[in-house]
Design an enzyme around this catalytic site. Structure first.
Site, PDB file in Angstrom:
ATOM      1  N   LYS A 109      57.902  20.712  39.399  1.00  0.00           N
ATOM      2  CA  LYS A 109      56.718  19.850  39.351  1.00  0.00           C
ATOM      3  C   LYS A 109      56.246  19.754  37.906  1.00  0.00           C
ATOM      4  O   LYS A 109      56.048  20.767  37.244  1.00  0.00           O
ATOM      5  CB  LYS A 109      55.602  20.419  40.223  1.00  0.00           C
TER       6      LYS A 109
ATOM      7  N   ASP B 167      53.395  14.988  39.143  1.00  0.00           N
ATOM      8  CA  ASP B 167      52.078  15.184  39.758  1.00  0.00           C
ATOM      9  C   ASP B 167      50.989  14.582  38.868  1.00  0.00           C
ATOM     10  O   ASP B 167      50.313  15.297  38.134  1.00  0.00           O
ATOM     11  CB  ASP B 167      51.882  16.699  39.939  1.00  0.00           C
TER      12      ASP B 167
ATOM     13  N   LYS C 242      48.721  12.128  40.162  1.00  0.00           N
ATOM     14  CA  LYS C 242      47.569  11.781  41.026  1.00  0.00           C
ATOM     15  C   LYS C 242      46.897  10.467  40.644  1.00  0.00           C
ATOM     16  O   LYS C 242      45.718  10.434  40.266  1.00  0.00           O
ATOM     17  CB  LYS C 242      46.521  12.903  40.999  1.00  0.00           C
TER      18      LYS C 242
ATOM     19  N   ASP D 240      43.470   4.057  40.945  1.00  0.00           N
ATOM     20  CA  ASP D 240      42.940   2.909  40.205  1.00  0.00           C
ATOM     21  C   ASP D 240      43.020   1.707  41.138  1.00  0.00           C
ATOM     22  O   ASP D 240      43.330   1.858  42.319  1.00  0.00           O
ATOM     23  CB  ASP D 240      43.752   2.701  38.913  1.00  0.00           C
TER      24      ASP D 240
ATOM     25  N   THR E 283      41.273  20.707  46.249  1.00  0.00           N
ATOM     26  CA  THR E 283      40.789  22.006  46.754  1.00  0.00           C
ATOM     27  C   THR E 283      39.590  22.502  45.938  1.00  0.00           C
ATOM     28  O   THR E 283      38.881  23.397  46.362  1.00  0.00           O
ATOM     29  CB  THR E 283      41.907  23.075  46.721  1.00  0.00           C
TER      30      THR E 283
ATOM     31  N   ARG F 210      52.730  30.260  39.011  1.00  0.00           N
ATOM     32  CA  ARG F 210      52.713  31.542  38.300  1.00  0.00           C
ATOM     33  C   ARG F 210      53.526  32.672  38.924  1.00  0.00           C
ATOM     34  O   ARG F 210      54.124  33.451  38.163  1.00  0.00           O
ATOM     35  CB  ARG F 210      51.259  31.959  38.042  1.00  0.00           C
TER      36      ARG F 210
HETATM   37  O1  C5P Z   1      50.374  28.964  39.637  1.00  0.00           O
HETATM   38  P1  C5P Z   1      50.129  28.433  41.018  1.00  0.00           P
HETATM   39  O2  C5P Z   1      51.165  28.876  42.034  1.00  0.00           O
HETATM   40  O3  C5P Z   1      48.709  28.684  41.490  1.00  0.00           O
HETATM   41  O4  C5P Z   1      50.321  26.858  40.845  1.00  0.00           O
HETATM   42  C1  C5P Z   1      50.037  25.954  41.878  1.00  0.00           C
HETATM   43  C2  C5P Z   1      50.238  24.561  41.393  1.00  0.00           C
HETATM   44  O5  C5P Z   1      49.811  23.658  42.411  1.00  0.00           O
HETATM   45  C3  C5P Z   1      49.440  24.179  40.152  1.00  0.00           C
HETATM   46  O6  C5P Z   1      50.217  23.227  39.417  1.00  0.00           O
HETATM   47  C4  C5P Z   1      48.201  23.547  40.715  1.00  0.00           C
HETATM   48  O7  C5P Z   1      47.624  22.632  39.836  1.00  0.00           O
HETATM   49  C5  C5P Z   1      48.759  22.845  41.941  1.00  0.00           C
HETATM   50  N1  C5P Z   1      47.788  22.559  42.988  1.00  0.00           N
HETATM   51  C6  C5P Z   1      47.023  23.540  43.603  1.00  0.00           C
HETATM   52  N2  C5P Z   1      46.131  23.200  44.591  1.00  0.00           N
HETATM   53  C7  C5P Z   1      46.019  21.931  44.968  1.00  0.00           C
HETATM   54  C8  C5P Z   1      46.771  20.932  44.370  1.00  0.00           C
HETATM   55  C9  C5P Z   1      47.656  21.276  43.372  1.00  0.00           C
HETATM   56  O8  C5P Z   1      47.152  24.712  43.277  1.00  0.00           O
HETATM   57  N3  C5P Z   1      45.200  21.635  45.958  1.00  0.00           N
END
Ligand code: C5P
Length: 232
Positions: A32, A59, A61, A64, A119, A211
């Site tokens: 992603k 990603d 999003k 418009d 979220t 992460r």
């Molecule tokens: O590092 P981590 O596993 O928390 O990364 C989750 C990824 O998913 C990040 O790129 C974050 O921006 C994305 N994301 C999220 N919650 C959402 C939408 C996207 O954590 N509702």
């Protein structure tokens, strides 16, 4: 539709992301690319990662007027991405225009999924600031149904919402779910998390994991563990 693990490459430069991807040999994870990396490096980063053999979820999003989103999607589709997204709040007209823009001359197109409510948006803020006077879960379900009726392929949601989304929109409607952590791992800033195994049980189609893989001492081992637990 096969289940897969998507690695969130939340890096701020091409050098960092290449260093990370260099750990992987034959294994080519679905990645992603988010706003930070895309805005820092431009479309070339997408071409480069694609050339290395990865599938890409871009990603960005989009949100418009339909005409603008349709034209922007035409450009993104030409980058040969595999998945991208829009905000469902842009309306069904905007989502249909996005789909139209994504269609390539050979009839193929990337998967298109929608963000229902971020979220970071609490029920309180949604009601007080966006004047949407309904329970958040109802809004998420309604936006998912709107996305399905516009012809989209799925939504981004919590694994905990995957069951409800499938009930409302059908089994084939994709749930792409972040908020995944290994059992006993660091949660970071994610509030509600599930393990890859639990996400599979709950019916997620794709998990988005950042992460726990990118910051792991051994990213390849962490990725393989994730695939094993989620895909089996
Ligand atoms: O590092 P981590 O596993 O928390 O990364 C989750 C990824 O998913 C990040 O790129 C974050 O921006 C994305 N994301 C999220 N919650 C959402 C939408 C996207 O954590 N509702």
């Amino acid at each position: 539709m096969g289940k897969d693990v998507i690695v969130a490459c939340d890096f701020s430069s091409a050098a960092e992301v290449y260093k990370f991807l260099d750990h992987f040999g034959e294994e080519k994870p679905f990645v992603k690319i988010g706003m930070e990396l895309y805005y820092a490096e431009g479309p070339q980063i997408v071409r480069e990662i694609k050339k290395r053999g990865h599938k890409i979820f871009l990603d960005l999003k989009l949100h418009d007027i339909p005409n603008t989103v349709g034209k922007a999607m035409k450009v993104l589709s030409s980058l040969d991405i595999d998945m991208c997204n829009v905000h469902a709040a842009g309306t069904a007209d905007m989502m249909r225009a996005a789909l139209e823009g994504l269609k390539r001359s050979d009839g193929s197109r990337p998967l298109l999924i929608a963000v229902t409510q971020l979220t970071s948006t609490t029920e309180e803020k949604m009601q007080a600031e966006l004047l949407i006077d309904r329970p958040l879960s109802e809004v998420v379900a309604a936006y998912a149904k709107l996305s399905a009726s516009a012809g989209l392929d799925g939504v981004v949601c919590s694994p905990l919402e995957a069951g409800t989304v499938h009930e409302n929109c059908g089994k084939g409607f994709l749930t792409v779910t972040p908020g995944v952590r290994f059992a006993g791992g660091e949660k970071g800033d994610q509030a509600r998390v599930t393990t890859p195994e639990k996400a599979r049980e709950l019916g997620s189609d794709y998990i988005v994991v950042g992460r726990p893989i990118t910051q792991a001492d051994d990213p390849v081992e962490a990725y393989k563990r994730c695939v094993k637990e989620f895909v089996g």
